[in-house]
Write an enzyme that holds these catalytic residues in place. Structure first.
Site, PDB file in Angstrom:
ATOM      1  N   ALA A 276       0.816  -1.215   0.000  1.00 15.46           N
ATOM      2  CA  ALA A 276       0.000   0.000   0.000  1.00 15.46           C
ATOM      3  C   ALA A 276       0.851   1.267   0.000  1.00 15.46           C
ATOM      4  CB  ALA A 276      -0.951  -0.003   1.191  1.00 15.46           C
ATOM      5  N   THR A 277       2.037   1.223   0.577  1.00 18.05           N
ATOM      6  CA  THR A 277       2.898   2.405   0.557  1.00 18.05           C
ATOM      7  C   THR A 277       3.204   2.795  -0.890  1.00 18.05           C
ATOM      8  OG1 THR A 277       3.912   1.809   2.666  1.00 18.05           O
ATOM      9  CG2 THR A 277       5.141   3.343   1.267  1.00 18.05           C
TER      10      THR A 277
ATOM     11  N   ASN B 223      -5.863   2.966  10.403  1.00 21.26           N
ATOM     12  CA  ASN B 223      -5.019   1.906  10.947  1.00 21.26           C
ATOM     13  C   ASN B 223      -4.792   2.024  12.449  1.00 21.26           C
ATOM     14  OD1 ASN B 223      -3.600   4.205   9.645  1.00 21.26           O
ATOM     15  ND2 ASN B 223      -1.878   3.396  10.815  1.00 21.26           N
TER      16      ASN B 223
ATOM     17  N   GLN C 241      -6.469  -1.179   5.249  1.00 21.03           N
ATOM     18  CA  GLN C 241      -7.075  -1.826   6.421  1.00 21.03           C
ATOM     19  C   GLN C 241      -8.500  -2.301   6.138  1.00 21.03           C
ATOM     20  OE1 GLN C 241      -5.642  -2.561   9.313  1.00 21.03           O
ATOM     21  NE2 GLN C 241      -3.790  -1.314   9.275  1.00 21.03           N
TER      22      GLN C 241
ATOM     23  N   ALA D 171      -1.685  -6.921   1.011  1.00 24.87           N
ATOM     24  CA  ALA D 171      -2.065  -8.290   1.367  1.00 24.87           C
ATOM     25  C   ALA D 171      -1.796  -8.634   2.825  1.00 24.87           C
ATOM     26  CB  ALA D 171      -1.315  -9.286   0.469  1.00 24.87           C
ATOM     27  N   HIS D 172      -0.781  -7.983   3.433  1.00 23.68           N
ATOM     28  CA  HIS D 172      -0.286  -8.523   4.702  1.00 23.68           C
ATOM     29  C   HIS D 172      -1.115  -8.136   5.927  1.00 23.68           C
ATOM     30  CE1 HIS D 172       1.944  -5.082   6.630  1.00 23.68           C
ATOM     31  NE2 HIS D 172       1.932  -4.611   5.398  1.00 23.68           N
TER      32      HIS D 172
ATOM     33  N   THR E 134       9.361  -7.186 -12.921  1.00 26.49           N
ATOM     34  CA  THR E 134       8.860  -8.549 -13.073  1.00 26.49           C
ATOM     35  C   THR E 134       7.834  -8.854 -11.986  1.00 26.49           C
ATOM     36  OG1 THR E 134      10.955  -9.239 -14.018  1.00 26.49           O
ATOM     37  CG2 THR E 134       9.538 -10.987 -13.141  1.00 26.49           C
TER      38      THR E 134
ATOM     39  N   CYS F 241       4.467   2.177  12.485  1.00 22.45           N
ATOM     40  CA  CYS F 241       5.435   3.029  11.798  1.00 22.45           C
ATOM     41  C   CYS F 241       5.809   4.219  12.649  1.00 22.45           C
ATOM     42  CB  CYS F 241       4.848   3.518  10.493  1.00 22.45           C
ATOM     43  SG  CYS F 241       3.576   2.449   9.877  1.00 22.45           S
TER      44      CYS F 241
HETATM   45  C1  PLP Z   1      -0.220  -0.840   6.574  1.00 23.75           C
HETATM   46  C2  PLP Z   1      -0.772   0.365   5.919  1.00 23.75           C
HETATM   47  C3  PLP Z   1      -0.108   0.978   4.862  1.00 23.75           C
HETATM   48  C4  PLP Z   1       1.217   0.492   4.353  1.00 23.75           C
HETATM   49  O1  PLP Z   1       1.056  -0.701   3.654  1.00 23.75           O
HETATM   50  P1  PLP Z   1       2.325  -1.561   3.220  1.00 23.75           P
HETATM   51  O2  PLP Z   1       1.720  -2.615   2.342  1.00 23.75           O
HETATM   52  O3  PLP Z   1       2.903  -2.105   4.480  1.00 23.75           O
HETATM   53  O4  PLP Z   1       3.239  -0.670   2.481  1.00 23.75           O
HETATM   54  C5  PLP Z   1      -0.695   2.081   4.291  1.00 23.75           C
HETATM   55  N1  PLP Z   1      -1.866   2.564   4.732  1.00 23.75           N
HETATM   56  C6  PLP Z   1      -2.529   1.990   5.749  1.00 23.75           C
HETATM   57  C7  PLP Z   1      -3.838   2.564   6.190  1.00 23.75           C
HETATM   58  C8  PLP Z   1      -1.997   0.887   6.390  1.00 23.75           C
HETATM   59  O5  PLP Z   1      -2.652   0.341   7.404  1.00 23.75           O
END
Ligand code: PLP
Length: 386
Positions: free
Chosen positions: A74-75, A154, A182, A203-204, A243, A329
Site C-alpha cells: 500500500a505504501t 489503521n 485496512q 495483502a499482509h 517482473t 510506523c
Molecule cells: C499498513 C498500511 C499501509 C502500508 O502498507 P504496506 O503494504 O505495508 O506498504 C498504508 N496505509 C494503511 C492505512 C496501512 O494500514
C-alpha cells in the site's frame, strides 16, 4: 508457541494463513516462470496464475481486471496514486486535499508534493475521527485535482463515509483516491457504487504475504491517467515496471478471497470479542475510547488510559500481550500519535494509549487473559503513583 505473547496487533500485520501459503508454494519452485515470457510454457503458467489472481481481485472490488496494477504494497500504491496524479494533472491544477488522520504513506507523499509547489489542504476530523462532508465540499476548488481519504484508519479503525465522499468528488470532477489497506477483506468495497477512482490495497493485513499490494486505477467514466513512478519494461500497462512477483500475487488473491468468504461471520465474531474487551477494561474507570463507537473496524479497539504513564503501560503488558500504542510506523518515534492528536487528545492522554488489533486467530480466552493483564497493569501503575 503457547507461551509467546498473545498477538493483538493485527493492524500492523497478520500471519500468512496456511491455505494462502499452500496456494503460493508451487509458484516458487515449480511454476517459477516470468509472467512476461511469451515464448514458452514456464511463462504461460505464471501468466495464467497472475491473470486468475487479477480477475479475483478485480471481482472483489467490482473493478475490471485491467484496472488492477500490482505494487509492493500500500505504501507504493499510495505513492503511485498521489504522485502519479500530481504529475499527470498539474497543468489542470495543483491543489490536493487529504485528512489529518491519514497514514504517513499518504501524508508524506502529499508533503513531498507541497515541497515541489503543490498546495495542500489537510482536513481536520471531528472528535469521533470522522471528517465533515461539509468541510470537504468547501475545501474543493477549481484547481483541486485529487482528494485522498482513507477507507479504514489503521490506528482507531474509523470508517470514513467513502460512498458520500465519492459522490462529492465525482460531482466536482475531482479524482478520488482511498487508502483501503485496512479495509479490504474486512468491509465491503465497491469502486462503482462508492465512485472510487484510485484505491490502494495490501495483502499482509489480511493473512496474505508481505511485499505485495495493488492500486486500482479507474479506466473509464472517468479514465484516470497516472504518470509511472517506476520506469522499465513497461509492465502493468506502463504504470509499474518490474517482473511480477507471481507467488505473492497468487497469495494476495487467495487472502482476499478468503477474507470475503468469512467477512460477515468474522465481523460479528470480532465485534463481540472487541466489545467484551472494552467492557472489561472499562471496569477500572478513566478509559477513553478513541474513534467512533460503531463506525469502525470490528477488530479494532483504541483507548486512552487516564492516570498512567504510556511507556510504563506498554512495558507492563509485556511479555504477556503484544499490542502497540499508535501505529507500527510511528511508535518508533517518541512523539504522540498524530491520529490521536487530531481527535483533540492531550499529549499526556495520547501517550497513554493502547491499540488492540483482533484478528482471525484471536480467541475469547486470549481476550480474557489480555484484559486481566491490562487491568492489573493499570491498577498497579495508578497505585504506584498515589
Ligand atoms: C499498513 C498500511 C499501509 C502500508 O502498507 P504496506 O503494504 O505495508 O506498504 C498504508 N496505509 C494503511 C492505512 C496501512 O494500514
Amino acid at each position: 508457541m503457547s507461551n509467546r505473547p498473545i498477538y493483538l496487533d493485527a493492524h500492523a500485520t497478520t500471519p500468512v494463513d496456511p491455505m494462502v501459503l499452500e496456494a503460493m508454494l508451487p509458484y516458487f519452485t515449480q511454476h517459477f516462470g516470468n509472467a512476461a515470457s511469451k515464448t514458452h510454457q514456464y511463462g504461460w503458467e505464471a501468466e495464467a496464475a497472475v491473470k486468475q489472481a487479477r480477475e479475483c481481485l478485480a471481482a472483489a472490488i467490482h473493478a475490471e481486471p485491467e484496472e488492477i496494477v500490482f505494487t509492493s504494497g500500500a505504501t507504493e500504491a499510495n505513492n503511485l496514486a498521489i504522485k502519479g496524479v500530481a504529475e499527470s494533472y498539474f497543468t489542470k491544477g495543483r491543489h490536493i486535499i487529504t485528512v489529518a488522520t491519514e497514514h504517513n504513506a499518504v501524508l508524506d507523499p502529499c508533503g513531498y508534493l507541497r515541497s515541489l509547489g503543490f498546495e495542500l489542504t489537510i482536513l481536520p476530523v471531528q472528535p469521533d475521527g470522522l471528517i465533515s462532508l461539509d468541510d470537504l465540499e468547501k475545501a474543493i476548488r477549481p484547481d483541486t485535482i485529487l482528494v485522498s481519504v482513507m477507507a479504514a484508519n489503521n490506528e482507531i479503525g474509523v470508517l470514513q463515509p467513502i460512498a458520500e465522499i465519492g459522490q462529492i468528488c465525482r460531482s466536482h470532477g475531482v479524482i478520488f483516491h482511498t487508502d483501503a489497506a485496512q479495509a479490504i477483506g474486512k468491509i465491503p468495497l465497491d469502486v462503482q457504487a462508492m465512485q472510487i477512482d484510485l484505491m490502494s490495497l495490501t495483502a499482509h493485513k489480511i493473512y496474505g504475504p508481505k511485499g505485495i499490494g495493488a492500486l486500482y486505477v479507474r479506466r473509464r467514466d472517468p479514465r484516470v491517467n497516472l504518470a509511472a513512478q517506476l520506469h522499465g519494461g513497461g509492465h502493468e500497462r506502463g504504470m509499474r515496471s518490474g517482473t511480477l512477483y507471481t507467488p505473492q500475487i497468487v497469495g494476495f488473491a487467495k487472502a482476499v478471497e478468503m477474507g470475503l468468504e468469512e467477512m460477515k461471520d468474522e465481523a460479528n465474531r470480532l465485534r463481540g470479542l472487541r466489545d467484551h474487551l472494552l467492557r472489561q477494561l472499562q471496569t477500572v474507570g478513566g478509559i477513553h475510547l478513541n474513534g467512533h463507537p460503531t463506525q469502525r473496524l470490528p477488530g479494532n479497539l483504541n483507548i486512552c488510559v487516564e492516570g498512567v504513564d504510556g511507556q510504563a503501560l506498554l512495558l507492563g503488558l509485556q511479555p504477556a500481550v503484544a499490542v502497540s500504542s499508535g501505529s507500527a510506523c510511528s511508535s518508533a518515534k517518541v512523539a504522540p500519535s498524530h491520529v490521536l492528536k487530531a481527535l483533540g487528545r492531550s499529549d499526556e492522554l495520547a501517550y497513554a494509549s493502547l491499540r488492540f488489533g483482533l484478528g482471525r486467530y484471536t480467541t475469547g480466552k486470549e481476550i480474557d487473559r489480555a484484559a486481566d493483564v491490562a487491568i492489573a497493569t493499570i491498577q498497579a501503575l495508578r497505585q504506584g503513583k498515589s
